[in-house]
Design a protein around this motif. Structure first.
Motif, PDB file in Angstrom:
ATOM      1  N   PHE A 145      39.104  47.545  22.561  1.00  0.00           N
ATOM      2  CA  PHE A 145      38.098  47.022  24.565  1.00  0.00           C
ATOM      3  C   PHE A 145      38.155  46.025  25.011  1.00  0.00           C
ATOM      4  O   PHE A 145      36.990  45.400  23.902  1.00  0.00           O
ATOM      5  N   GLN A 146      38.478  45.291  26.089  1.00  0.00           N
ATOM      6  CA  GLN A 146      38.102  44.272  26.108  1.00  0.00           C
ATOM      7  C   GLN A 146      38.639  42.910  25.747  1.00  0.00           C
ATOM      8  O   GLN A 146      37.644  42.125  25.682  1.00  0.00           O
ATOM      9  N   HIS A 147      39.361  43.113  24.836  1.00  0.00           N
ATOM     10  CA  HIS A 147      39.737  41.930  24.115  1.00  0.00           C
ATOM     11  C   HIS A 147      41.677  41.483  23.692  1.00  0.00           C
ATOM     12  O   HIS A 147      41.593  40.942  23.407  1.00  0.00           O
ATOM     13  N   LEU A 148      42.018  42.107  24.955  1.00  0.00           N
ATOM     14  CA  LEU A 148      43.140  42.382  25.990  1.00  0.00           C
ATOM     15  C   LEU A 148      43.191  42.018  26.437  1.00  0.00           C
ATOM     16  O   LEU A 148      43.271  43.162  27.618  1.00  0.00           O
ATOM     17  N   VAL A 149      43.978  41.308  26.988  1.00  0.00           N
ATOM     18  CA  VAL A 149      44.744  40.768  28.563  1.00  0.00           C
ATOM     19  C   VAL A 149      46.151  41.128  28.775  1.00  0.00           C
ATOM     20  O   VAL A 149      46.918  40.227  27.962  1.00  0.00           O
ATOM     21  N   GLU A 150      46.912  41.398  29.683  1.00  0.00           N
ATOM     22  CA  GLU A 150      48.722  41.289  29.986  1.00  0.00           C
ATOM     23  C   GLU A 150      48.368  40.984  31.285  1.00  0.00           C
ATOM     24  O   GLU A 150      47.726  40.821  32.049  1.00  0.00           O
ATOM     25  N   LEU A 151      49.360  39.808  31.370  1.00  0.00           N
ATOM     26  CA  LEU A 151      49.193  38.804  32.538  1.00  0.00           C
ATOM     27  C   LEU A 151      50.702  39.087  33.516  1.00  0.00           C
ATOM     28  O   LEU A 151      51.948  39.459  32.575  1.00  0.00           O
ATOM     29  N   ARG A 152      50.375  39.871  34.591  1.00  0.00           N
ATOM     30  CA  ARG A 152      51.696  40.445  35.543  1.00  0.00           C
ATOM     31  C   ARG A 152      52.474  39.944  35.997  1.00  0.00           C
ATOM     32  O   ARG A 152      52.988  40.610  36.550  1.00  0.00           O
ATOM     33  N   ARG A 153      51.838  38.623  36.338  1.00  0.00           N
ATOM     34  CA  ARG A 153      52.824  38.349  37.707  1.00  0.00           C
ATOM     35  C   ARG A 153      53.277  36.796  36.822  1.00  0.00           C
ATOM     36  O   ARG A 153      53.171  35.933  35.882  1.00  0.00           O
ATOM     37  N   SER A 154      54.652  36.991  37.154  1.00  0.00           N
ATOM     38  CA  SER A 154      55.519  35.962  37.013  1.00  0.00           C
ATOM     39  C   SER A 154      55.380  34.945  37.724  1.00  0.00           C
ATOM     40  O   SER A 154      56.189  35.309  38.921  1.00  0.00           O
ATOM     41  N   HIS A 155      55.382  33.433  37.340  1.00  0.00           N
ATOM     42  CA  HIS A 155      55.723  32.483  38.555  1.00  0.00           C
ATOM     43  C   HIS A 155      57.005  32.093  38.736  1.00  0.00           C
ATOM     44  O   HIS A 155      56.933  30.721  39.511  1.00  0.00           O
TER      45      HIS A 155
END
Length: 606
Positions: free
Chosen positions: A350-360
């Motif tokens: 928890f609070q250690h994993l982030v998913e980037l959700r916007r493709s540039h």
């Protein structure tokens, strides 16, 4: 000595080594599962596996109670027997140890970072002007109705934690996020020691190149820090010992870095992952990057995917952490929303994993972005919308495997062949690539490379009179540390000014490197390459060749997603609707105990 019969089935050969009839079916299935990438055998699913056993083994009684009475099987988790039963899963001792060590190292990171958090929050707040500058307008618009600035959330997470996972698809800004993390850390501590690594030299070099070419606005001394970063393969970072599966860097001799960043983590198997984490001191910040939807490692384990799926929800934070992240963003529309707030999650990650959700790079409502998302989620209506007569400009599906389309595509290789400047020719080679799902058969790697060679020979563009002929593109299939070349590196054969044929590659700085081809004993022609080998690469245009049958077990949604997402501008897929839909339906599910064993980590951390 007991006489063991020679069998054609390698898994049965392994099982026959153990002269205990009740153990043989389990040993067989465990060996078979291991060859398919599984770490263990789920004993509660054993009944469904019986049909995969040889006929002679199907008559043997199988029960968990019977299994636990066999002396070759340990049940306490710290036994020395060749097999281990743990949480109703059967392991080979070696894989159980790897999984255990992997989880213990994560626990060590999580325990250690708690002592640093108050100081790091203070230092982070002192960098408010820099952070505001780095993230000005990074999430101004999007096509997925999620305007939150997850890059900033990932950066704050990476600065605060000792263990951070950042996942995201192509073009979501994983490397850009890392550049911003390093900019913040270098601003706080200019003497910071940073290591960059990846499973292949090609992937490591791409990460370093991206950092050096970053467009973020930072002071000159930070730009210089980026320029000096030296990428390495994981094996080279840990320092391989010739003839040994071990490394010079381990728990007793850890790496001397403050920050270790590993890219393309989906490609790392359980054994290498365990040894990597073992060699990193818990005081070090470890940042793991990858695409959770990409292909897993060739060897056993899919640990990066297991980590990303261990929690029910990604991108969840406490109210305090969410407020801290949002304090760096003046624009309300970029704030982490209240829906991401979760104060009762005691999962260790928890609070250690982030998913980037916007493709540039891609939008989610058309083209490659829409097609790749549909594949990974098995969205049949969207997938079929790309079948003919679709008019999408980025995705061309060719069910007929048209020869003219194939030849039009490979005709593009004439551009790199005609280019005299070798550095430019290498870039033109990477403007396009043919990708195959398999090695054998009409749509396999070997046959396709022969087809392309014949076409270019008939057009008088190449002369295949020797093994290393002029303009032959090659991909290395092993590491050549003595030459600074690595498994997955691609180059071309060209004569130097004296007429000597050399293999030319770009090094991690973009400079040319030439090696006599005779030194490269393990290299393949690379007009076409396998989808597995393409991981970590990007090409302008890609032609994906699928088998003409659905009966290919490796043809999964992860494989097809990886192939399609290698293209930046356009992808052609030669495959029937039946094969494409079957691939999207079939997914990789590798057995491991990672998710359930996190309860042990949670107990230790809390």
């Amino acid at each position: 000595m007991r006489n063991i019969p020679t069998l054609n089935d390698v898994h049965q050969q392994f099982a026959e080594y153990f002269d205990i009839p009740a153990l043989k079916p389990y040993a067989y299935l465990l060996s078979k599962k291991g060859s398919e990438g599984h770490i263990c055998l789920h004993l509660d699913k054993i009944a469904a596996e019986k049909e995969n056993l040889p006929e002679s083994y199907q008559k043997i009684e199988t029960s968990n109670q019977l299994l636990e009475s066999i002396p070759l099987i340990g049940t306490q988790g710290n036994d020395k027997q060749p097999f281990v039963i743990y949480q109703n899963r059967l392991y080979l001792q070696r894989y159980f140890r790897y999984e255990t060590e992997f989880l213990q190292r994560i626990r060590d990171f999580l325990v250690k970072e708690k002592t640093y958090l108050p100081e790091r929050i203070t230092l982070l707040q002192q960098q408010q002007p820099l952070i505001s500058k780095l993230f000005a307008g990074t999430a101004s618009s999007g096509d997925n109705n999620d305007p939150a600035d997850w890059q900033l959330a990932a950066a704050i997470t990476g600065v605060l934690n000792n263990f951070t996972i950042i996942t995201g698809g192509p073009g979501t800004g994983k490397t850009t996020t890392v550049a911003k993390i390093l900019a913040i850390l270098f601003a706080t501590d200019p003497a910071l020691k940073v290591a960059l690594a990846a499973p292949t030299g090609k992937a490591a070099a791409r990460m370093a190149e991206s950092l050096r070419n970053t467009t973020i606005e930072v002071d000159a001394h930070i730009t210089e820090k980026f320029r000096l970063l030296q990428p390495a393969t994981i094996h080279r970072l840990l320092k391989s010992i010739n003839g040994s599966p071990y490394f010079r860097h381990n728990k007793d001799n850890p790496l001397n870095y403050d920050v270790v960043i590993i890219d393309e983590c989906s490609m790392i198997d359980v054994a290498l992952f365990a040894k990597l984490l073992d060699a990193i001191h818990p005081d070090t910040r470890l940042i793991l990057l990858g695409d959770k939807d990409q292909l897993a490692s060739v060897e056993a384990g899919s640990l990066f995917g297991d980590l990303c799926q261990a929690q029910e929800h990604l991108n969840r934070f406490t109210a305090t952490r969410r407020q801290l992240i949002n304090s760096f963003m003046p624009e309300q529309n970029r704030h982490i929303p209240a829906t991401a707030e979760q104060n009762d999650d005691h999962h260790p990650l928890f609070q250690h994993l982030v998913e980037l959700r916007r493709s540039h790079r891609f939008t989610g409502n058309k083209g490659i972005g829409k097609f790749s998302k549909a594949i990974i989620s098995n969205n049949v209506p969207v997938i079929t919308s790309f079948f003919p007569p679709s008019a999408d400009e980025q995705v061309i599906v060719d069910p007929e495997a048209s020869v003219p389309l194939f030849e039009d595509f490979i005709a593009g290789y004439a551009a790199f062949i005609a280019e005299k400047d070798i550095a430019t020719a290498l870039k033109l080679l990477n403007a396009q690539r043919v990708l195959t799902a398999v090695r054998e058969g009409p749509q396999g790697l070997y046959a396709v490379n022969k087809q392309i060679e014949k076409y270019l020979f008939d057009k008088k563009l190449i002369t295949t009179n020797t093994e290393f002929y002029e303009n032959r593109p090659v991909i290395l299939t092993r590491n050549y540390y003595e030459h600074g070349l690595f498994n997955g590196d691609t180059g071309i054969i060209r004569a130097d000014e004296n007429g000597v044929l050399l293999a030319w590659f770009e090094d991690s700085t973009g400079a040319l490197k030439a090696v006599l081809p005779g030194y490269l004993t393990q290299a393949e022609t690379a007009f076409a390459m396998t989808i597995h080998k393409s991981q970590g690469s990007e090409f302008g245009e890609v032609l994906v060749l699928l088998p003409d049958t659905t009966d290919v077990p490796i043809l999964t949604r992860e494989l097809l997603y990886t192939a399609v997402s290698r293209a930046k501008n356009k992808v052609y897929v030669q495959g029937t609707p039946e094969v494409i839909l079957m691939a999207a339906e079939r997914f990789v599910e590798r057995a491991s105990g990672i998710a359930s064993r996190f309860r042990e980590v949670n107990t230790a951390v809390n």
